[in-house]
Design an enzyme around this catalytic site. Structure first.
Site, PDB file in Angstrom:
ATOM      1  CG  HIS A 111       1.184 -21.023  26.603  1.00  0.00           C
ATOM      2  ND1 HIS A 111       1.687 -22.195  25.577  1.00  0.00           N
ATOM      3  CD2 HIS A 111       0.367 -21.830  27.085  1.00  0.00           C
ATOM      4  CE1 HIS A 111       1.312 -23.501  25.979  1.00  0.00           C
ATOM      5  NE2 HIS A 111       0.422 -23.182  27.084  1.00  0.00           N
ATOM      6  N   GLY A 163      -8.994 -17.914  24.304  1.00  0.00           N
ATOM      7  CA  GLY A 163      -8.778 -19.034  25.121  1.00  0.00           C
ATOM      8  C   GLY A 163      -9.607 -19.201  26.481  1.00  0.00           C
TER       9      GLY A 163
END
Ligand SMILES: Cc1cc2nc3c(=O)[nH]c(=O)nc-3n(C[C@H](O)[C@H](O)[C@H](O)COP(=O)(O)O)c2cc1C
Ligand SMILES: *[C@@H]1O[C@H](CO)[C@@H](O)[C@H](O)[C@H]1NC(C)=O
Ligand SMILES: *[C@@H]1O[C@H](CO)[C@@H](O)[C@H](O)[C@H]1NC(C)=O
Ligand SMILES: *[C@@H]1O[C@H](CO)[C@@H](O)[C@H](O)[C@H]1NC(C)=O
Ligand SMILES: *[C@@H]1O[C@H](CO)[C@@H](O)[C@H](O)[C@H]1NC(C)=O
Length: 383
Positions: free
Chosen positions: A271, A328
């Site tokens: 993440h 990301g």
């Protein structure tokens, strides 16, 4: 004798300072530009530059939401630093002149121009009023995969409506409630938009411990304890015709379970270091799978993300058998330039993957393998 040695010893064992954006001279070249002003897009030369630029444009709380990692941010930093701990093994005198033609790949059977994609990140509206619309349009222009986040600024429907053409492929990320009716409604909305897969984030069973973000009230978007089990996975798979791809596998044990439970693909991720601090980087997890169960890379498609900023980072993950690599934060920061920023990141990373592969002596990206990296970590934490 001991005293004169002390300063030397402290130099020899001083930890190398962490560099959020390794120094490549951007301050000298662009540092005079006033805060609040963006440098020309053409003056940025690599992915880390977008964070430098966005930091001058975004307010502190919004910047911090993107930048944040969990707790002491050891995983966040490790994600960035791990790539330099493994040295490449470049081969020379290899015909690499057709390398660019070998970048296109398929992801779950869908055609894309490159083996990297935009990872799902919430709240693109912090960087630009058009938010995720710029990401979906940029992905269309560059013909790469975009995975919109459920906790986006724009709705699932608004994002789908901005697709470059009806055949543009999106994989929709989800967080779920324990209410099956709501899940069914969400899945049917996602199917109605033509999404080709559901990305189920499995690394966030609880709220992330986010110190940096908490100071500005921009902590985790997913704040409940979530019931996430393989039984639930089967139940969910029965509620949609779309493949469900678990995102956030972090051990070879769970990679094996993912295969045993019939996934078509899974994503290695911590993440972006935002959930549980001191979790391993994707490169370390991929290496664990490579060492203990390499067959997994052939049985299902494996994707990975976290800390990828350069072409060579992509190559190291592909070398282990990862099929496609997610990015990301650089895309989120590039959005301060709108769709042009997103397109520029795609162009830059494609170019870097191609030239880095060529200099590595890889003539066909599909033939890259673990032999191109020395997997004995050089562990260069000290300078
Ligand atoms: C601002 C931000 C928001 C994110 N939101 C989500 C999310 O809603 N769902 C999710 O699965 N992952 C989320 N992530 C994690 C990304 O999907 C991805 O795993 C991570 O950003 C990859 O690391 P990188 O930023 O170093 O490339 C988020 C990451 C960032 C930076
Ligand atoms: C911009 O802001 C940063 C952080 O507050 C500061 O370090 C830098 O010196 C500022 N630059 C200019 C040109 O004002
Ligand atoms: C920062 O910017 C965001 C997005 O534009 C906005 O929603 C937020 O209110 C701003 N926060 C502050 C403290 O100015
Ligand atoms: C589940 O969600 C539906 C649709 O929003 C709602 O009508 C229902 O009351 C919810 N059930 C529970 C147990 O909360
Ligand atoms: C899947 O759905 C079918 C038909 O709706 C049902 O019979 C079956 O029990 C479901 N399986 C699971 C694991 O929920």
């Amino acid at each position: 004798m001991r005293f004169p040695l002390l300063p030397l010893a402290s130099v020899a064992f001083a930890a190398r300072p962490f560099l959020n954006e390794p120094d490549t001279g951007i301050d000298e070249a662009l540092g005079a530009i006033a805060n609040g002003t963006l440098p020309d897009l053409d003056s940025l030369v690599g992915l880390p530059d977008f964070e430098w630029a966005a930091r001058r444009k975004m307010n502190t709380s919004s910047y911090t939401y993107y930048r944040n990692g969990a707790a002491g941010e050891w995983s966040y930093r490790n994600n960035l630093e791990v790539f330099q701990r493994f040295r490449l093994r470049p081969r020379v005198m290899v015909d690499i002149t057709n390398i660019e033609s070998t970048l296109p790949t398929t992801i779950l059977g869908h055609d894309f121009s490159a083996p990297f994609f935009i990872s799902p990140c919430a709240r693109a509206g912090y960087a630009h009023p058009d938010a995720e619309l710029n990401l979906v349009k940029g992905a269309a222009a560059g013909n790469i995969l975009y995975m919109p986040a459920l906790y986006a600024t724009k709705s699932v429907e608004e994002i789908a409506a901005a697709k470059g053409n009806s055949s543009q492929v999106l994989f929709q990320q989800v967080y779920l409630t324990e209410n099956d009716t709501e899940t069914l409604q969400l899945f049917s909305r996602i199917e109605a938009t033509g999404s080709k897969a559901i990305i189920l984030t499995v690394d966030s069973a609880a709220d992330g411990n986010r110190h940096r973000a908490k100071r500005y009230g921009v902590g985790s978007a997913d704040s409940s304890y979530s019931y996430l089990t393989w039984n639930l996975y089967h139940k969910l798979s029965n509620m949609t015709s779309l493949p469900i791809i678990p995102k956030g596998i972090q051990t070879v044990d769970d990679a094996r379970l993912a295969v045993q439970n019939g996934v078509k693909a899974f994503m290695i991720s911590n993440h972006g270091g935002r959930q549980l601090d001191t979790t391993p980087s994707s490169l370390e997890v991929a290496l664990e799978i490579h060492n203990e169960a390499p067959e997994i890379f052939k049985q299902v498609e494996v994707y990975a993300d976290g800390g990828v900023r350069y072409g060579a980072d992509v190559l190291k993950l592909l070398a282990l058998g990862v099929r496609a690599v997610g990015v990301g934060r650089p895309f989120m920061f590039s959005n301060v330039y709108g769709v042009d920023g997103v397109k520029r990141v795609i162009e830059m990373l494609k170019h870097e993957v191609a030239i880095d592969a060529a200099n590595l002596g890889v003539g066909d990206l599909k033939k890259i393998g673990p032999q191109y990296v020395n997997w004995k970590s050089t562990n260069v934490w000290f300078s």
